[in-house]
Design a protein around this motif. Structure first.
Motif, PDB file in Angstrom:
ATOM      1  N   CYS A 114       0.631  -1.055  -0.094  1.00 51.14           N
ATOM      2  CA  CYS A 114      -0.029   0.098  -0.053  1.00 51.14           C
ATOM      3  C   CYS A 114       0.818   1.317  -0.045  1.00 51.14           C
ATOM      4  N   VAL A 115       0.769   2.079  -1.134  1.00 51.05           N
ATOM      5  CA  VAL A 115       1.902   2.929  -1.134  1.00 51.05           C
ATOM      6  C   VAL A 115       1.111   4.569  -1.265  1.00 51.05           C
ATOM      7  N   PRO A 116       1.646   5.346  -0.445  1.00 50.96           N
ATOM      8  CA  PRO A 116       1.025   6.967  -0.328  1.00 50.96           C
ATOM      9  C   PRO A 116       1.507   7.433  -1.755  1.00 50.96           C
ATOM     10  N   THR A 117       0.606   7.934  -2.415  1.00 49.45           N
ATOM     11  CA  THR A 117       0.841   8.122  -3.772  1.00 49.45           C
ATOM     12  C   THR A 117       0.831   9.817  -4.171  1.00 49.45           C
ATOM     13  N   GLY A 118       1.599  10.314  -4.869  1.00 51.25           N
ATOM     14  CA  GLY A 118       1.561  11.836  -5.420  1.00 51.25           C
ATOM     15  C   GLY A 118       1.841  11.761  -6.919  1.00 51.25           C
ATOM     16  N   ASN A 119       3.108  11.601  -7.087  1.00 52.65           N
ATOM     17  CA  ASN A 119       3.101  11.722  -8.833  1.00 52.65           C
ATOM     18  C   ASN A 119       3.243  10.143  -9.251  1.00 52.65           C
ATOM     19  N   PHE A 120       2.902   9.102  -8.443  1.00 53.26           N
ATOM     20  CA  PHE A 120       2.912   7.904  -9.242  1.00 53.26           C
ATOM     21  C   PHE A 120       4.002   7.221  -9.456  1.00 53.26           C
ATOM     22  N   GLY A 121       5.209   7.828  -8.969  1.00 54.39           N
ATOM     23  CA  GLY A 121       6.561   7.226  -9.178  1.00 54.39           C
ATOM     24  C   GLY A 121       6.548   5.871  -8.322  1.00 54.39           C
ATOM     25  N   ASP A 122       6.510   6.244  -6.963  1.00 53.36           N
ATOM     26  CA  ASP A 122       6.637   4.800  -6.044  1.00 53.36           C
ATOM     27  C   ASP A 122       6.059   3.821  -6.397  1.00 53.36           C
ATOM     28  N   VAL A 123       4.835   3.814  -6.380  1.00 58.49           N
ATOM     29  CA  VAL A 123       3.870   2.692  -6.644  1.00 58.49           C
ATOM     30  C   VAL A 123       4.304   2.275  -8.133  1.00 58.49           C
ATOM     31  N   LEU A 124       4.592   3.052  -9.147  1.00 59.08           N
ATOM     32  CA  LEU A 124       4.863   2.382 -10.193  1.00 59.08           C
ATOM     33  C   LEU A 124       6.054   1.712 -10.315  1.00 59.08           C
ATOM     34  N   ALA A 125       7.166   1.843  -9.607  1.00 56.00           N
ATOM     35  CA  ALA A 125       8.064   1.073  -9.226  1.00 56.00           C
ATOM     36  C   ALA A 125       8.049  -0.354  -8.637  1.00 56.00           C
ATOM     37  N   GLY A 126       6.962  -0.367  -7.777  1.00 57.85           N
ATOM     38  CA  GLY A 126       6.299  -1.580  -7.553  1.00 57.85           C
ATOM     39  C   GLY A 126       5.557  -2.467  -8.588  1.00 57.85           C
ATOM     40  N   TYR A 127       5.106  -1.805  -9.370  1.00 52.04           N
ATOM     41  CA  TYR A 127       4.629  -2.535 -10.714  1.00 52.04           C
ATOM     42  C   TYR A 127       5.682  -3.167 -11.574  1.00 52.04           C
ATOM     43  N   TYR A 128       6.818  -2.211 -11.752  1.00 53.96           N
ATOM     44  CA  TYR A 128       8.061  -2.886 -12.392  1.00 53.96           C
ATOM     45  C   TYR A 128       8.513  -3.955 -11.715  1.00 53.96           C
ATOM     46  N   ALA A 129       8.511  -3.980 -10.252  1.00 61.22           N
ATOM     47  CA  ALA A 129       9.222  -5.150  -9.666  1.00 61.22           C
ATOM     48  C   ALA A 129       8.254  -6.403  -9.763  1.00 61.22           C
ATOM     49  N   LYS A 130       6.612  -6.263  -9.907  1.00 66.59           N
ATOM     50  CA  LYS A 130       5.988  -7.289 -10.409  1.00 66.59           C
ATOM     51  C   LYS A 130       6.390  -7.805 -11.591  1.00 66.59           C
ATOM     52  N   LEU A 131       6.341  -6.911 -12.582  1.00 68.57           N
ATOM     53  CA  LEU A 131       6.787  -7.305 -14.093  1.00 68.57           C
ATOM     54  C   LEU A 131       8.217  -8.134 -14.005  1.00 68.57           C
ATOM     55  N   MET A 132       8.924  -7.729 -13.151  1.00 64.95           N
ATOM     56  CA  MET A 132      10.312  -8.384 -13.068  1.00 64.95           C
ATOM     57  C   MET A 132      10.242  -9.721 -12.118  1.00 64.95           C
ATOM     58  N   GLY A 133       9.172 -10.171 -12.041  1.00 67.68           N
ATOM     59  CA  GLY A 133       8.912 -11.494 -11.250  1.00 67.68           C
ATOM     60  C   GLY A 133       8.705 -11.376  -9.690  1.00 67.68           C
ATOM     61  N   LEU A 134       8.435 -10.265  -9.036  1.00 75.71           N
ATOM     62  CA  LEU A 134       8.025 -10.440  -7.514  1.00 75.71           C
ATOM     63  C   LEU A 134       6.724 -10.795  -7.400  1.00 75.71           C
ATOM     64  N   PRO A 135       6.561 -11.798  -6.760  1.00 73.91           N
ATOM     65  CA  PRO A 135       4.932 -12.108  -6.508  1.00 73.91           C
ATOM     66  C   PRO A 135       4.124 -11.065  -5.832  1.00 73.91           C
ATOM     67  N   VAL A 136       3.727 -10.044  -6.477  1.00 74.80           N
ATOM     68  CA  VAL A 136       2.730  -8.920  -5.836  1.00 74.80           C
ATOM     69  C   VAL A 136       1.475  -9.378  -6.231  1.00 74.80           C
TER      70      VAL A 136
END
Ligand code: PLP
Length: 495
Positions: free
Chosen positions: A261-283
């Motif tokens: 759960c990510v406190p979001t403004g410019n969507f940078g932080d949470v997007l990095a989480g999506y990158y991690a998911k694309l790279m194989g992290l079980p999110v």
């Protein structure tokens, strides 16, 4: 194999990651993206046996693969070797039945340090082959300015010039900036509000005469805000590292999924989480947490992005934003790289203030992303109850996420992690008020002291020391004087 980057709005011009980092934003106004993220699957066994710095080297050398491994290793060492106050860099700690990912242990006590300690090093290595020096120009409403100053101060071949709206940042934030040492640094108060300052910075970037004059001295202007992939990629690291910490503590079995759960403004932080998911992290799910400026919540719910709405000033100011730039990257990824669609949506956003995404794209967003928002009152209450029930002190931004996480429907996740983006001592007045204290007439440092007395927690030294630090940056100007300040700083620091 080199990973190439191109604009979200056109894939005609390919650049290396070094070029993308130096340029910041693509010439057509789009953001740099690469197309083969899912081909870079990271091995969970490896991740779970690594330190933060080892995982940082792995993630960076995977996504920024025109840097040599020696360059990456040097950047990681310089960024994280001694500037964080805990060896874990981003420790995961208990929060009731959930977990807190503490991202605020860097030099300025906000999560932006994780990326802004790295970006200057990446820029410095990228331009080492050329003889061009770089002046970073940044408008700040508080947190970014100091984190960028701390990152760029003393970095060879770079200078940094920060403008903040006079009287519109907190005591602590202003003191953090005006006490910044370093010979390549300029800090200037501007009479005006944040939007005035931000707009003039954009004019300065677009000023061809200025660019021409600076070019003859081998200086180029660049930006340190979160559209730069050099800020996005370092943030992917802590999602993997948090997972590794949870596996090592026995909370998760390798392969089980996790929710952030990510406190979001410019969507940078949470997007990095999506990158991690694309790279194989079980999110299992990413939860976007907003304050009253909840344009993203409405978007995820309806597929309609509409910035034509009132702007609220809240107690979580770093999330007071109506145009979340990095969302453009998500739309690109989830439309399978439809540059034409992205270009037309973004044109509509800037001309009409809204857009609607196609239904298939909207459905894909809903598959991974959930959302929720917290009013200031709910945010304060979350600080209060988190302290009462768990004896954990959280800041106003983290509290937005804490409130939102508590509202979520159950998911498949075996653990839930709330990202904690700032030290509570960075927003001492609002945190103290949330605990039920009367803050009338108290300055920031008195609030820090009261907060320590009340909770037994120590204010980070870099914040409490500001009380006695010498103010060495008292330049001020009005909007029309900013350009000259930048040019003078270039000549003084870099020519
Ligand atoms: C910048 C910031 C955020 C928002 O992060 P985004 O990447 O812009 O979504 C949240 N909390 C704090 C404390 C921040 O400084």
């Amino acid at each position: 194999m080199n990973t190439f980057y191109h604009s979200t709005r056109s894939n005609e011009q390919l650049v290396t990651s070094k070029q993308a980092i130096l340029t910041g934003i693509a010439p057509d106004g789009g953001l740099y993206v690469c197309d083969d993220i899912t081909s870079h699957q990271l091995d969970l066994n490896t991740i779970c046996n690594q330190t933060f710095m080892e995982t940082s080297r792995l993630v960076l050398s995977t996504l920024l693969d025109d840097y040599t491994s020696e360059e990456i290793a040097a950047c990681v060492e310089e960024a994280y070797g001694s500037s964080f106050d805990t060896p874990a860099i981003t420790p995961v700690t208990p929060l009731g039945n959930d977990w807190l990912l503490e991202l605020y242990h860097g030099p300025t006590c906000a999560f932006k340090d994780v990326a802004l300690q790295m970006l200057p090093r990446l820029m410095s290595k990228a331009h080492a082959q050329s003889d061009q020096n770089i002046m970073i120009v940044t408008a700040t409403s508080g947190d970014t300015g100091k984190a960028a100053l701390a990152g760029f101060a003393g970095v060879p071949g770079t200078g940094i010039c920060v403008f903040y709206p006079e009287g519109k940042v907190s005591d602590v934030q202003r003191l953090q900036m005006v006490t910044q040492t370093g010979s390549n640094v300029e800090v200037c108060a501007v009479s005006g509000n944040f939007d005035d300052v931000q707009t003039e910075v954009k004019h300065i970037f677009a000023d061809k005469n200025l660019a021409g004059r600076l070019h003859t001295s081998n200086i180029a202007l660049s930006s340190a805000n979160s559209i730069n992939i050099g800020r996005l990629v370092p943030q992917v690291v802590y999602y993997f590292d948090a997972y590794a910490q949870l596996v090592r503590s026995g909370t998760l079995k390798k392969g089980e999924s996790v929710e952030f759960c990510v406190p979001t403004g410019n969507f940078g932080d949470v997007l990095a989480g999506y990158y991690a998911k694309l790279m194989g992290l079980p999110v299992a799910r990413l939860v976007v947490a907003s304050n009253s400026n909840d344009v993203l919540c409405d978007f995820i719910e309806s597929g309609v992005y509409d910035r034509r709405r009132p702007f609220y000033t809240t107690i979580s100011p770093s999330m007071d934003i109506l145009v979340s730039s990095n969302l453009e990257r998500l739309l690109y990824l989830l439309s399978d790289g439809d540059c034409e669609l992205i270009a037309s949506l973004m044109k509509q956003l800037s001309e009409e203030g809204h857009y609607t995404v196609p239904r298939a794209l909207h459905e894909r967003i809903r598959e991974t992303f959930s959302y929720g928002h917290a009013t200031d009152e709910e945010t304060s209450k979350a600080i209060h109850t988190t302290w009462e029930q768990n004896h954990v002190l959280i800041d106003t931004h983290t509290a937005v996420a804490k409130h939102v996480l508590a509202q979520q429907q159950p998911s498949d996740a075996a653990a839930r992690v709330c990202l904690s983006t700032a030290s509570p001592f960075k927003f001492p007045a609002d945190v103290l008020a949330a605990l039920g204290e009367d803050i009338t007439g108290l300055d920031g440092f008195t609030c820090m002291d009261r907060l320590s007395e009340l909770t037994g927690a120590q204010a980070p030294r870099q914040l409490s020391e500001l009380r006695d630090a010498e103010v060495i940056r008292n330049a001020s100007c009005d909007v029309s004087g900013m350009s000259e300040i930048v040019e003078n700083a270039c000549m003084r620091c870099l020519a």
